[in-house]
Write a protein that holds these residues in place. Structure first.
Motif, PDB file in Angstrom:
ATOM      1  N   ARG A 102      -5.600   7.327 -12.033  1.00 32.03           N
ATOM      2  CA  ARG A 102      -5.756   6.769 -10.691  1.00 32.03           C
ATOM      3  C   ARG A 102      -5.721   5.249 -10.793  1.00 32.03           C
ATOM      4  N   GLU A 103      -5.601   4.583  -9.625  1.00 35.24           N
ATOM      5  CA  GLU A 103      -5.653   3.127  -9.613  1.00 35.24           C
ATOM      6  C   GLU A 103      -7.040   2.675 -10.062  1.00 35.24           C
ATOM      7  N   TYR A 133      -8.135 -11.573 -25.290  1.00 31.43           N
ATOM      8  CA  TYR A 133      -7.047 -10.859 -24.617  1.00 31.43           C
ATOM      9  C   TYR A 133      -6.828  -9.516 -25.279  1.00 31.43           C
ATOM     10  N   PRO A 134      -6.711  -8.490 -24.483  1.00 29.72           N
ATOM     11  CA  PRO A 134      -6.967  -8.427 -23.044  1.00 29.72           C
ATOM     12  C   PRO A 134      -8.455  -8.205 -22.752  1.00 29.72           C
ATOM     13  N   THR A 135      -8.834  -8.507 -21.525  1.00 28.82           N
ATOM     14  CA  THR A 135     -10.215  -8.307 -21.084  1.00 28.82           C
ATOM     15  C   THR A 135     -10.217  -7.751 -19.667  1.00 28.82           C
ATOM     16  N   ALA A 136     -11.414  -7.447 -19.197  1.00 27.75           N
ATOM     17  CA  ALA A 136     -11.564  -6.964 -17.822  1.00 27.75           C
ATOM     18  C   ALA A 136     -11.081  -7.995 -16.814  1.00 27.75           C
ATOM     19  N   LYS A 137     -11.101  -9.280 -17.183  1.00 23.69           N
ATOM     20  CA  LYS A 137     -10.576 -10.322 -16.279  1.00 23.69           C
ATOM     21  C   LYS A 137      -9.086 -10.118 -16.017  1.00 23.69           C
ATOM     22  N   ASP A 138      -8.338  -9.757 -17.054  1.00 24.49           N
ATOM     23  CA  ASP A 138      -6.911  -9.482 -16.884  1.00 24.49           C
ATOM     24  C   ASP A 138      -6.712  -8.289 -15.952  1.00 24.49           C
ATOM     25  N   VAL A 139      -7.543  -7.287 -16.117  1.00 24.70           N
ATOM     26  CA  VAL A 139      -7.439  -6.084 -15.289  1.00 24.70           C
ATOM     27  C   VAL A 139      -7.836  -6.401 -13.852  1.00 24.70           C
ATOM     28  N   ALA A 140      -8.849  -7.236 -13.661  1.00 26.33           N
ATOM     29  CA  ALA A 140      -9.241  -7.634 -12.299  1.00 26.33           C
ATOM     30  C   ALA A 140      -8.066  -8.279 -11.572  1.00 26.33           C
ATOM     31  N   GLN A 141      -7.294  -9.094 -12.279  1.00 27.65           N
ATOM     32  CA  GLN A 141      -6.094  -9.703 -11.697  1.00 27.65           C
ATOM     33  C   GLN A 141      -5.078  -8.622 -11.346  1.00 27.65           C
ATOM     34  N   ASP A 142      -4.918  -7.644 -12.240  1.00 29.73           N
ATOM     35  CA  ASP A 142      -3.966  -6.557 -11.991  1.00 29.73           C
ATOM     36  C   ASP A 142      -4.377  -5.702 -10.796  1.00 29.73           C
ATOM     37  N   TYR A 158      -2.977  -6.909  -7.575  1.00 26.19           N
ATOM     38  CA  TYR A 158      -1.550  -6.644  -7.393  1.00 26.19           C
ATOM     39  C   TYR A 158      -1.203  -5.157  -7.461  1.00 26.19           C
ATOM     40  N   LYS A 159      -2.236  -4.311  -7.492  1.00 27.24           N
ATOM     41  CA  LYS A 159      -2.065  -2.846  -7.515  1.00 27.24           C
ATOM     42  C   LYS A 159      -1.217  -2.378  -8.697  1.00 27.24           C
ATOM     43  N   ARG A 160      -1.458  -2.993  -9.855  1.00 31.00           N
ATOM     44  CA  ARG A 160      -0.723  -2.589 -11.055  1.00 31.00           C
ATOM     45  C   ARG A 160      -1.664  -2.166 -12.183  1.00 31.00           C
ATOM     46  N   ALA A 161      -2.944  -1.959 -11.859  1.00 28.71           N
ATOM     47  CA  ALA A 161      -3.938  -1.540 -12.852  1.00 28.71           C
ATOM     48  C   ALA A 161      -4.281  -0.069 -12.640  1.00 28.71           C
ATOM     49  N   PHE A 182      -4.281   1.043 -18.429  1.00 27.26           N
ATOM     50  CA  PHE A 182      -2.959   0.459 -18.641  1.00 27.26           C
ATOM     51  C   PHE A 182      -2.548  -0.290 -17.380  1.00 27.26           C
ATOM     52  N   ALA A 183      -1.562  -1.156 -17.545  1.00 23.90           N
ATOM     53  CA  ALA A 183      -0.987  -1.885 -16.420  1.00 23.90           C
ATOM     54  C   ALA A 183       0.469  -1.469 -16.282  1.00 23.90           C
ATOM     55  N   LEU A 184       0.939  -1.463 -15.037  1.00 22.33           N
ATOM     56  CA  LEU A 184       2.303  -1.030 -14.752  1.00 22.33           C
ATOM     57  C   LEU A 184       2.970  -2.066 -13.855  1.00 22.33           C
ATOM     58  N   PHE A 185       3.992  -2.733 -14.393  1.00 28.50           N
ATOM     59  CA  PHE A 185       4.687  -3.804 -13.693  1.00 28.50           C
ATOM     60  C   PHE A 185       6.064  -3.313 -13.246  1.00 28.50           C
ATOM     61  N   ASP A 186       6.543  -3.865 -12.133  1.00 25.69           N
ATOM     62  CA  ASP A 186       7.893  -3.534 -11.669  1.00 25.69           C
ATOM     63  C   ASP A 186       8.961  -4.263 -12.476  1.00 25.69           C
ATOM     64  N   HIS A 187       8.581  -5.367 -13.100  1.00 29.47           N
ATOM     65  CA  HIS A 187       9.531  -6.160 -13.877  1.00 29.47           C
ATOM     66  C   HIS A 187       8.748  -6.984 -14.895  1.00 29.47           C
ATOM     67  N   GLU A 188       9.290  -7.128 -16.069  1.00 24.72           N
ATOM     68  CA  GLU A 188       8.688  -7.970 -17.093  1.00 24.72           C
ATOM     69  C   GLU A 188       9.705  -9.045 -17.459  1.00 24.72           C
ATOM     70  N   PRO A 189       9.454 -10.315 -17.096  1.00 18.71           N
ATOM     71  CA  PRO A 189      10.418 -11.377 -17.388  1.00 18.71           C
ATOM     72  C   PRO A 189      10.783 -11.486 -18.868  1.00 18.71           C
ATOM     73  N   ALA A 190       9.849 -11.215 -19.756  1.00 15.49           N
ATOM     74  CA  ALA A 190      10.145 -11.297 -21.191  1.00 15.49           C
ATOM     75  C   ALA A 190      11.199 -10.275 -21.620  1.00 15.49           C
ATOM     76  N   TYR A 191      11.388  -9.230 -20.813  1.00 19.78           N
ATOM     77  CA  TYR A 191      12.377  -8.208 -21.147  1.00 19.78           C
ATOM     78  C   TYR A 191      13.790  -8.603 -20.723  1.00 19.78           C
TER      79      TYR A 191
END
Length: 159
Positions: A4-5, A38-47, A50-53, A67-76
């Motif tokens: 779930r989210e 890195y990573p921490t709950a702070k990173d997840v709070a940001q996610d 954006y509804k990606r956590a 886990f986090a799920l992104f629509d696009h990863e610029p590094a890719y």
């Protein structure tokens, strides 16, 4: 188990999950992929914003994986190698679980069933993650570079 989210109330569990994953990586020859910052709950709070956590929860609705799920990863966008497909994809980041059961397998299976095109990367010393991805038919596509984190092996799944 179910996915779930992530909700704000889950953040109290997230750092423990990341610490469990760090311990597992260290015990399996990969002490450098993640550090205490890195990573921490702070990173997840940001996610969450954006509804990606996402979390994997047990029958008591307690998070046992994240886990986090992104629509696009610029590094890719730049790979030393070749992606299998140029169609839109979901980028999976920061998979972490407590050390019990087959939670990582549950998460990967869920993602494969829900999305037809996934990309993910991992450190060269993260052999357990590489094995998990290959078990679920992810293919090595080359090397990508994550700013601030260095070189990673890129994997892709296309249904």
């Amino acid at each position: 188990m179910r996915i779930r989210e992530t909700q704000e109330k889950d953040l109290v569990f997230i750092d423990a999950i990341f610490n469990s994953a760090r311990d597992f990586m260290r015990l399996n020859g990969n002490p450098q992929q993640w550090n205490q910052n890195y990573p921490t709950a702070k990173d997840v709070a940001q996610d969450i914003k954006y509804k990606r956590a996402f979390v994997c929860v047990n029958d008591e609705d307690t998070p046992v994986g994240t886990f986090a799920l992104f629509d696009h990863e610029p590094a890719y966008d730049h790979i030393d190698g070749k992606w299998m497909s140029d169609t839109s994809y979901k980028a999976v980041h920061r998979i972490a679980t407590v050390r019990e059961g087959k939670i990582g397998s549950f998460i990967i299976k869920y993602l494969e069933e829900k999305y037809g095109h996934l990309r993910i990367d991992t450190h060269e010393n993260n052999i357990p993650m590489q094995n998990l991805l290959e078990k679920f038919k992810f293919k090595r596509c080359g090397i990508i570079y994550i700013p601030g984190h260095g070189q990673r092996i890129a994997f892709e799944f296309v249904k």
